[in-house]
Design a protein around this motif. Structure first.
Motif, PDB file in Angstrom:
ATOM      1  N   TRP A   1      30.262  46.322  36.587  1.00  0.00           N
ATOM      2  CA  TRP A   1      31.182  47.198  37.343  1.00  0.00           C
ATOM      3  C   TRP A   1      32.236  46.368  38.088  1.00  0.00           C
ATOM      4  O   TRP A   1      33.359  46.846  38.288  1.00  0.00           O
ATOM      5  CB  TRP A   1      30.401  48.116  38.291  1.00  0.00           C
TER       6      TRP A   1
ATOM      7  N   GLU B   1      34.791  45.318  35.442  1.00  0.00           N
ATOM      8  CA  GLU B   1      35.583  46.510  35.072  1.00  0.00           C
ATOM      9  C   GLU B   1      36.579  46.848  36.172  1.00  0.00           C
ATOM     10  O   GLU B   1      37.730  47.210  35.899  1.00  0.00           O
ATOM     11  CB  GLU B   1      34.653  47.713  34.847  1.00  0.00           C
ATOM     12  N   ALA B   2      36.144  46.721  37.427  1.00  0.00           N
ATOM     13  CA  ALA B   2      37.037  47.039  38.545  1.00  0.00           C
ATOM     14  C   ALA B   2      38.220  46.067  38.575  1.00  0.00           C
ATOM     15  O   ALA B   2      39.359  46.476  38.818  1.00  0.00           O
ATOM     16  CB  ALA B   2      36.260  46.971  39.866  1.00  0.00           C
ATOM     17  N   ALA B   3      37.945  44.784  38.311  1.00  0.00           N
ATOM     18  CA  ALA B   3      39.026  43.787  38.334  1.00  0.00           C
ATOM     19  C   ALA B   3      40.061  44.120  37.255  1.00  0.00           C
ATOM     20  O   ALA B   3      41.275  44.052  37.499  1.00  0.00           O
ATOM     21  CB  ALA B   3      38.449  42.385  38.138  1.00  0.00           C
TER      22      ALA B   3
ATOM     23  N   ALA C   1      40.577  47.127  35.877  1.00  0.00           N
ATOM     24  CA  ALA C   1      41.233  48.402  36.215  1.00  0.00           C
ATOM     25  C   ALA C   1      42.298  48.175  37.291  1.00  0.00           C
ATOM     26  O   ALA C   1      43.398  48.726  37.216  1.00  0.00           O
ATOM     27  CB  ALA C   1      40.185  49.400  36.704  1.00  0.00           C
ATOM     28  N   HIS C   2      41.983  47.336  38.267  1.00  0.00           N
ATOM     29  CA  HIS C   2      42.947  47.080  39.336  1.00  0.00           C
ATOM     30  C   HIS C   2      44.181  46.352  38.795  1.00  0.00           C
ATOM     31  O   HIS C   2      45.316  46.705  39.145  1.00  0.00           O
ATOM     32  CB  HIS C   2      42.291  46.269  40.455  1.00  0.00           C
TER      33      HIS C   2
ATOM     34  N   LYS D   1      46.349  48.799  37.068  1.00  0.00           N
ATOM     35  CA  LYS D   1      47.094  49.644  38.016  1.00  0.00           C
ATOM     36  C   LYS D   1      48.300  48.894  38.577  1.00  0.00           C
ATOM     37  O   LYS D   1      49.377  49.450  38.717  1.00  0.00           O
ATOM     38  CB  LYS D   1      46.186  50.048  39.187  1.00  0.00           C
TER      39      LYS D   1
ATOM     40  N   ILE E   1      40.290  44.721  47.959  1.00  0.00           N
ATOM     41  CA  ILE E   1      41.368  45.533  47.387  1.00  0.00           C
ATOM     42  C   ILE E   1      41.085  45.865  45.922  1.00  0.00           C
ATOM     43  O   ILE E   1      41.213  47.006  45.486  1.00  0.00           O
ATOM     44  CB  ILE E   1      42.720  44.814  47.566  1.00  0.00           C
ATOM     45  N   ARG E   2      40.662  44.843  45.160  1.00  0.00           N
ATOM     46  CA  ARG E   2      40.348  45.090  43.745  1.00  0.00           C
ATOM     47  C   ARG E   2      39.253  46.136  43.586  1.00  0.00           C
ATOM     48  O   ARG E   2      39.328  47.010  42.744  1.00  0.00           O
ATOM     49  CB  ARG E   2      39.810  43.799  43.115  1.00  0.00           C
ATOM     50  N   LEU E   3      38.216  45.995  44.417  1.00  0.00           N
ATOM     51  CA  LEU E   3      37.075  46.916  44.267  1.00  0.00           C
ATOM     52  C   LEU E   3      37.419  48.290  44.816  1.00  0.00           C
ATOM     53  O   LEU E   3      37.074  49.313  44.223  1.00  0.00           O
ATOM     54  CB  LEU E   3      35.837  46.349  44.971  1.00  0.00           C
TER      55      LEU E   3
ATOM     56  N   ASP F   1      40.396  49.659  45.083  1.00  0.00           N
ATOM     57  CA  ASP F   1      41.412  50.274  44.227  1.00  0.00           C
ATOM     58  C   ASP F   1      41.174  49.878  42.768  1.00  0.00           C
ATOM     59  O   ASP F   1      42.101  49.483  42.066  1.00  0.00           O
ATOM     60  CB  ASP F   1      42.798  49.820  44.713  1.00  0.00           C
ATOM     61  N   GLY F   2      39.929  49.936  42.332  1.00  0.00           N
ATOM     62  CA  GLY F   2      39.589  49.570  40.952  1.00  0.00           C
ATOM     63  C   GLY F   2      39.169  50.803  40.179  1.00  0.00           C
ATOM     64  O   GLY F   2      40.005  51.623  39.826  1.00  0.00           O
ATOM     65  N   THR F   3      37.860  50.944  39.975  1.00  0.00           N
ATOM     66  CA  THR F   3      37.347  52.128  39.276  1.00  0.00           C
ATOM     67  C   THR F   3      36.711  53.065  40.310  1.00  0.00           C
ATOM     68  O   THR F   3      36.553  52.693  41.478  1.00  0.00           O
ATOM     69  CB  THR F   3      36.252  51.728  38.265  1.00  0.00           C
TER      70      THR F   3
ATOM     71  N   GLU G   1      33.615  53.902  40.406  1.00  0.00           N
ATOM     72  CA  GLU G   1      32.344  53.301  40.840  1.00  0.00           C
ATOM     73  C   GLU G   1      32.574  52.197  41.874  1.00  0.00           C
ATOM     74  O   GLU G   1      31.895  52.123  42.892  1.00  0.00           O
ATOM     75  CB  GLU G   1      31.574  52.729  39.638  1.00  0.00           C
ATOM     76  N   SER G   2      33.558  51.333  41.608  1.00  0.00           N
ATOM     77  CA  SER G   2      33.771  50.208  42.522  1.00  0.00           C
ATOM     78  C   SER G   2      34.284  50.718  43.873  1.00  0.00           C
ATOM     79  O   SER G   2      33.929  50.183  44.925  1.00  0.00           O
ATOM     80  CB  SER G   2      34.728  49.178  41.913  1.00  0.00           C
TER      81      SER G   2
ATOM     82  N   ARG H   1      31.266  52.033  45.726  1.00  0.00           N
ATOM     83  CA  ARG H   1      30.404  50.939  46.212  1.00  0.00           C
ATOM     84  C   ARG H   1      31.052  50.199  47.383  1.00  0.00           C
ATOM     85  O   ARG H   1      30.378  49.819  48.335  1.00  0.00           O
ATOM     86  CB  ARG H   1      30.120  49.942  45.083  1.00  0.00           C
TER      87      ARG H   1
END
Lengths: 329, 250
Positions: free
Chosen positions: A309, A312-314, A316-317, A320, B144-146, B148-150, B152-153, B156
């Motif tokens: 996760w 994936e967040a990295a 997705a960010h 964006k 910031i990444r987490l 403004d990521g997904t 789920e992030s 969390r």
């Protein structure tokens, strides 16, 4: 060594065999020229290097686990900081090695997936447990010592990116080896319990360290080709002997006994002759039945799954941000 | 009898060691290789700071304690760290939130301490401020990444911020032990730093699309030795060798 698994199943036969180009390639190798990522190379050369560099990288990453097991329990702040820095160096080695492998047209993700799927190998040595603090000394002294024996010639490997990565890695490994020996020296000069701890660690790590050099030359399937391509410059047995010759006097200096009743100095050859290695154990550990194979893979898979996760967040960010930057243009 | 300077330096040292130890628990288990390196890097900075501080505490304590005697032979009730730093790693979001809250406080704190009238502390502050500046940058980027990521992030990261928020109030406490040291220009008064800290945190959380928690009850007690249950387990690991082999040198 960290690439013992190279003696495993043979590669696919080369595609698009081109004897003329291969002869020119071999002539460059023979002239000690470095091969760079954009140069033409035989498919077998590329595949052998990917496998070797990947096994080396995976060994660095899996190798973080037995030592990492002692970071939180290191016996002094100085030792704690040194061990943490050492394990951090290993992560760094893994990173440059994956980057070197990527120059051969394979991604880090693919390589990591192979490790997690259990299809890629890593050094058998990391499938043994680090049970006491003396194991941290012994891993530095013997395991890093054996790694250096193998890696110094790799600094002259024909493939440029690998050779350059090895130069940096060797400098750090030799520092780790001295640090490990210094831990052993402290134990050897310490209390009776510390001396016993040091001897016990040597008893457990000695034979697995000799196995790090891979199978005997008589069984090493790819040795000749790797030697011809100057990926490898010394045979497994020659490096193993070199390691034993260097290590026996160090164990004597420490006052520790190498667990080999057949070990003796041969005045004619000048070498230390050693007893037979249990190759059944070696094959068993490589095949997955060492004391810690399952734990090591479980730990790597767990970290990878728990971090999904985050990765994936990295991504997705980053997407964006790109989208916002484009919209602002 | 307590020596205020000794107690004060121990608080700083224990914060750095306990948080450094927590970060070191990640080693080999990070979400991505680059982050294994970064977590180890921050852990090494903090353990390094703790060593300089213990060394100085031993000197001013006057009992000949070295860094290891202070780190390895005190039990839970003698540890003086804030509760925030002993909180378990949790997921990566929790570790980043904890590190961000602490670093965003320590950065202005060490900046002010660089002007301490105590030259030893000023020197430690000068070195630490550079390290902590990187910790603030690194953890802000992750928040910031987490955030403004997904989906789920985001969930969390918000949960981590909410969970750790009640442990941030203790950072700004100053008691009688510190009062005289603040008066003498040796220690920095943490209370006036709260505004700057809040601004940094609010700014990062806003960019991260996260909500600043409402301030309610704040947990306290670590600085006088009243800890959470977690610290005992951390010390059991940290001190194991020194306890199992008393008096041996390593």
């Amino acid at each position: 060594m960290y690439t013992q698994g190279l003696s495993g199943p043979v590669d696919q036969p080369d595609q698009g065999h081109d004897p003329e180009r291969e002869a020119r390639f071999q002539a460059r190798i023979d002239a000690e020229e470095r091969i760079e990522p954009n140069d033409w190379m035989p498919e077998g050369y590329r595949r052998t290097l990917i496998r070797q560099i990947a096994q080396h990288a995976h060994s660095e990453i899996v190798g973080m686990l037995p030592e990492g097991n002692w970071i939180t329990r290191a016996p002094s702040l100085r030792r704690k900081a040194a061990l943490l820095a050492k394990v951090q160096d290993e992560a760094g080695h893994g990173l440059y090695l994956y980057a070197a492998a990527e120059t051969l047209d394979i991604s880090r993700e693919e390589l990591v997936d192979q490790l997690l799927a259990g299809t890629a190998k890593y050094s058998s040595i990391f499938n043994y447990p680090a049970l006491t603090w003396a194991d941290i000394g012994t891993i530095g002294w013997l395991v890093d010592g054996a790694a250096i024996m193998n890696q110094i010639p790799l600094c002259r490997c024909s493939y440029g990116p690998y050779a350059r990565a090895m130069i940096r890695i060797c400098k750090e490994e030799s520092f780790h080896q001295r640090q490990g020996f210094e831990i052993m020296l402290t134990l050897a000069r310490g209390t009776v319990a510390q001396q016993a701890m040091a001897q016990d660690a040597l008893d457990r790590w000695w034979w697995p360290s000799l196995m790090m050099f891979g199978p005997p030359d008589s069984e090493s399937q790819h040795s000749d080709r790797s030697m011809r391509w100057r990926i490898k410059r010394f045979t497994n047995d020659a490096l193993r002997q070199k390691f034993v010759d260097a290590t026996v006097p160090q164990s004597q200096f420490l006052g520790l006994t190498i667990p080999d009743p057949a070990l003796h100095h041969d005045p004619k050859s000048g070498h230390w002759n050693f007893g037979p290695i249990d190759w059944r154990e070696f094959r068993r550990v490589i095949a997955g039945d060492g004391p810690c194979n399952r734990d090591r893979l479980r730990a790597r898979r767990a970290a990878h799954a728990a971090g999904r996760w985050v990765r994936e967040a990295a991504l997705a960010h980053a997407a964006k941000r790109r989208a916002r930057a484009q919209a602002a243009e | 009898m307590t020596v205020p300077l000794f107690d004060y330096v121990l608080r700083l040292a224990d914060n750095a060691l306990v948080l450094g130890h927590r970060l070191s628990e990640w080693c080999g288990h990070g979400p991505v290789l680059e982050e294994d390196l970064a977590l180890a890097n921050m852990a090494l900075d903090l353990i390094g700071q703790s060593r300089s501080l213990y060394d100085y505490a031993g000197e001013v304590g006057g009992r000949g304690h070295d860094e290891d005697a202070l780190a390895y032979l005190r039990d839970v009730a003698s540890y003086r760290n804030v509760l925030l730093v002993e909180q378990p790693n949790g997921d990566f979001a929790c570790t980043m939130a904890r590190q961000f809250f602490y670093s965003a406080f320590m950065h202005p704190y060490w900046q002010a301490m660089a002007a301490s009238s105590d030259p030893a502390l000023a020197a430690i502050a000068e070195k630490s401020v550079k390290e902590v500046a990187y910790h603030v940058r690194h953890t802000s980027e992750w928040a910031i990444r987490l955030g403004d990521g997904t989906e789920e992030s985001h969930r969390r990261m918000q949960a981590a911020v909410d969970e750790l928020w009640p442990y941030t109030g203790e950072l700004f406490e100053a008691d009688a032990i510190e009062a005289a040291l603040i008066e003498a220009g040796i220690a920095t008064d943490p209370r006036p730093l709260e505004g700057a800290w809040r601004a940094t945190v609010a700014n990062v959380l806003k960019t991260a699309t996260l909500t600043l928690p409402a301030t309610g009850w704040m947990q306290t007690g670590g600085r006088v030795g009243r800890h959470s249950e977690h610290l005992g387990h951390l010390l059991a690991d940290l001190q194991y060798m020194q306890r199992a082999y008393p008096g041996a040198a390593w």
